[in-house]
Design a protein around this motif. Sequence first.
Motif, PDB file in Angstrom:
ATOM      1  N   ILE A  52    -126.593 -23.234  -5.812  1.00  0.00           N
ATOM      2  CA  ILE A  52    -126.906 -22.668  -4.502  1.00  0.00           C
ATOM      3  C   ILE A  52    -128.313 -23.085  -4.105  1.00  0.00           C
ATOM      4  O   ILE A  52    -129.184 -23.276  -4.950  1.00  0.00           O
ATOM      5  CB  ILE A  52    -126.832 -21.120  -4.487  1.00  0.00           C
ATOM      6  CG1 ILE A  52    -127.891 -20.512  -5.401  1.00  0.00           C
ATOM      7  CG2 ILE A  52    -125.463 -20.614  -4.846  1.00  0.00           C
ATOM      8  CD1 ILE A  52    -128.332 -19.145  -4.926  1.00  0.00           C
ATOM      9  N   VAL A  53    -128.492 -23.216  -2.814  1.00  0.00           N
ATOM     10  CA  VAL A  53    -129.832 -23.456  -2.260  1.00  0.00           C
ATOM     11  C   VAL A  53    -130.265 -22.118  -1.676  1.00  0.00           C
ATOM     12  O   VAL A  53    -129.671 -21.642  -0.696  1.00  0.00           O
ATOM     13  CB  VAL A  53    -129.791 -24.530  -1.154  1.00  0.00           C
ATOM     14  CG1 VAL A  53    -131.181 -24.742  -0.568  1.00  0.00           C
ATOM     15  CG2 VAL A  53    -129.201 -25.834  -1.701  1.00  0.00           C
TER      16      VAL A  53
ATOM     17  N   ASP B 196    -122.074 -20.639  -3.190  1.00  0.00           N
ATOM     18  CA  ASP B 196    -122.097 -19.610  -2.149  1.00  0.00           C
ATOM     19  C   ASP B 196    -120.772 -19.433  -1.445  1.00  0.00           C
ATOM     20  O   ASP B 196    -120.510 -18.418  -0.817  1.00  0.00           O
ATOM     21  CB  ASP B 196    -123.105 -20.019  -1.062  1.00  0.00           C
ATOM     22  CG  ASP B 196    -124.522 -19.649  -1.443  1.00  0.00           C
ATOM     23  OD1 ASP B 196    -125.430 -20.422  -1.114  1.00  0.00           O
ATOM     24  OD2 ASP B 196    -124.699 -18.588  -2.064  1.00  0.00           O
TER      25      ASP B 196
ATOM     26  N   ILE C 178    -130.311  -5.714   4.163  1.00  0.00           N
ATOM     27  CA  ILE C 178    -131.385  -5.551   3.165  1.00  0.00           C
ATOM     28  C   ILE C 178    -132.724  -5.774   3.857  1.00  0.00           C
ATOM     29  O   ILE C 178    -132.951  -6.848   4.407  1.00  0.00           O
ATOM     30  CB  ILE C 178    -131.264  -6.596   2.032  1.00  0.00           C
ATOM     31  CG1 ILE C 178    -129.875  -6.541   1.389  1.00  0.00           C
ATOM     32  CG2 ILE C 178    -132.372  -6.392   1.007  1.00  0.00           C
ATOM     33  CD1 ILE C 178    -129.653  -7.610   0.355  1.00  0.00           C
TER      34      ILE C 178
ATOM     35  N   GLY D 191    -125.049  -5.755  -3.379  1.00  0.00           N
ATOM     36  CA  GLY D 191    -125.986  -6.741  -3.945  1.00  0.00           C
ATOM     37  C   GLY D 191    -125.542  -7.278  -5.295  1.00  0.00           C
ATOM     38  O   GLY D 191    -125.328  -8.488  -5.445  1.00  0.00           O
TER      39      GLY D 191
HETATM   40  N1  LIG Z   1    -127.938 -19.424  -0.834  1.00  0.00           N
HETATM   41  C1  LIG Z   1    -128.102 -18.079  -0.929  1.00  0.00           C
HETATM   42  N2  LIG Z   1    -127.141 -17.347  -1.493  1.00  0.00           N
HETATM   43  C2  LIG Z   1    -127.288 -15.985  -1.640  1.00  0.00           C
HETATM   44  O1  LIG Z   1    -126.381 -15.316  -2.155  1.00  0.00           O
HETATM   45  C3  LIG Z   1    -128.469 -15.373  -1.173  1.00  0.00           C
HETATM   46  C4  LIG Z   1    -129.443 -16.168  -0.568  1.00  0.00           C
HETATM   47  N3  LIG Z   1    -129.258 -17.514  -0.471  1.00  0.00           N
HETATM   48  N4  LIG Z   1    -130.571 -15.617  -0.072  1.00  0.00           N
HETATM   49  C5  LIG Z   1    -130.828 -14.220  -0.226  1.00  0.00           C
HETATM   50  C6  LIG Z   1    -129.567 -13.417  -0.304  1.00  0.00           C
HETATM   51  C7  LIG Z   1    -129.758 -12.038  -0.862  1.00  0.00           C
HETATM   52  N5  LIG Z   1    -128.971 -12.037  -2.070  1.00  0.00           N
HETATM   53  C8  LIG Z   1    -128.945 -10.956  -2.953  1.00  0.00           C
HETATM   54  C9  LIG Z   1    -128.704 -11.163  -4.282  1.00  0.00           C
HETATM   55  C10 LIG Z   1    -128.724 -10.085  -5.163  1.00  0.00           C
HETATM   56  C11 LIG Z   1    -129.009  -8.823  -4.703  1.00  0.00           C
HETATM   57  C12 LIG Z   1    -129.074  -7.688  -5.661  1.00  0.00           C
HETATM   58  O2  LIG Z   1    -128.691  -7.815  -6.822  1.00  0.00           O
HETATM   59  N6  LIG Z   1    -129.600  -6.545  -5.218  1.00  0.00           N
HETATM   60  C13 LIG Z   1    -129.745  -5.394  -6.074  1.00  0.00           C
HETATM   61  C14 LIG Z   1    -131.215  -5.004  -6.169  1.00  0.00           C
HETATM   62  C15 LIG Z   1    -131.989  -6.136  -6.754  1.00  0.00           C
HETATM   63  C16 LIG Z   1    -133.493  -5.914  -6.520  1.00  0.00           C
HETATM   64  O3  LIG Z   1    -133.919  -4.771  -6.800  1.00  0.00           O
HETATM   65  O4  LIG Z   1    -134.166  -6.885  -6.076  1.00  0.00           O
HETATM   66  C17 LIG Z   1    -128.973  -4.217  -5.464  1.00  0.00           C
HETATM   67  O5  LIG Z   1    -128.689  -4.283  -4.228  1.00  0.00           O
HETATM   68  O6  LIG Z   1    -128.661  -3.296  -6.198  1.00  0.00           O
HETATM   69  C18 LIG Z   1    -129.253  -8.617  -3.353  1.00  0.00           C
HETATM   70  C19 LIG Z   1    -129.217  -9.685  -2.471  1.00  0.00           C
HETATM   71  C20 LIG Z   1    -128.364 -13.222  -2.249  1.00  0.00           C
HETATM   72  N7  LIG Z   1    -128.687 -14.049  -1.289  1.00  0.00           N
END
Ligand SMILES: Nc1nc(=O)c2c([nH]1)NC[C@@H]1CN(c3ccc(C(=O)N[C@@H](CCC(=O)O)C(=O)O)cc3)C=[N+]21
Length: 282
Positions: free
Chosen positions: A92-93, A117, A230, A260
Amino acid sequence: MTATLLNGNETRNALFEDLKARVAALPGPVGLATVLVGDDPGSRSYVKGKHRACEKVGIKSIRRDLPESITQAELEAVIDELNANPEVTAYIVQLPLPKHLNANAILERVDPAKDGDGLHPVNLGKLVLGEDAALPATPRGIVELLRRYDVPIAGANVTVVGRGVTVGRPIGLLLTRRSENATVTLCHTGTKDLAAEVRRADIVIAGAGSPGLITADMVKPGAAVVDVGITRTEAGLVGDVAPEVREVAGWLAPIPGGSGPMTVAMLLTNTVEAAERANAAV
Ligand SMILES: Nc1nc(=O)c2c([nH]1)NC[C@@H]1CN(c3ccc(C(=O)N[C@@H](CCC(=O)O)C(=O)O)cc3)C=[N+]21
């Protein structure tokens, strides 16, 4: 009534157990690469979480942490290298990319067979055509969470709030498949009466990135509410759903602890499925 928690952490852990067995059953190594441009703290922490998850499941982590100043041509060369690298099953980027880069050109350059993704145009197109392909990670995680807790989806009225590429636009494609059979309304900043659209929903998916947008008076008692918005604040992560919704909803997937962790679980699922497809093709 207090809503049943749609627990993303627990569900992710159960999915990881299943993925661990599938990785062990594969003849060769499975590798997930991440491309991180610049040093945005949020992106850094997400990338760290993804690699921690890879460890748990036995997927090899490959990291490309690149300077903010990288040019379009240099980044495209990294994409070409990952596309050709046999150790990279998927990658993933990390979005967002710095403004000076053309993100869509980068995303379209990714080999669709290595799209972690599930957001490559070819894969989103295959979703529309009902063909097998990597599925968008966050929407897939949301559907899996609803299913795991037996939230009724068939025939349900679903209101989606937010028309972003990662959630709002693609999730209706998943929920209106015959396997889910829901009826989906997609709301956005142009929607006339958002409260009315949310109030009639059996399932609400809030991905506008607007803290506290969904209030208790907007939610049908007993409805399922999935928070996907978020916003990082000093107090930590804040979602689109106001806390008191917990008192009205029948089920709630909160921020943090809901969609998440499921996004990460589906990123790894897309990676394992890419390896299984490659293995079946030989
Ligand atoms: N190419 C790309 N693919 C993505 O999938 C991608 C991205 N860019 N850019 C940003 C967003 C955001 N994202 C998350 C990943 C994990 C949590 C996650 O595990 N959140 C935890 C909390 C983690 C923390 O405390 O930081 C939760 O909601 O419980 C949330 C958001 C994937 N993203």
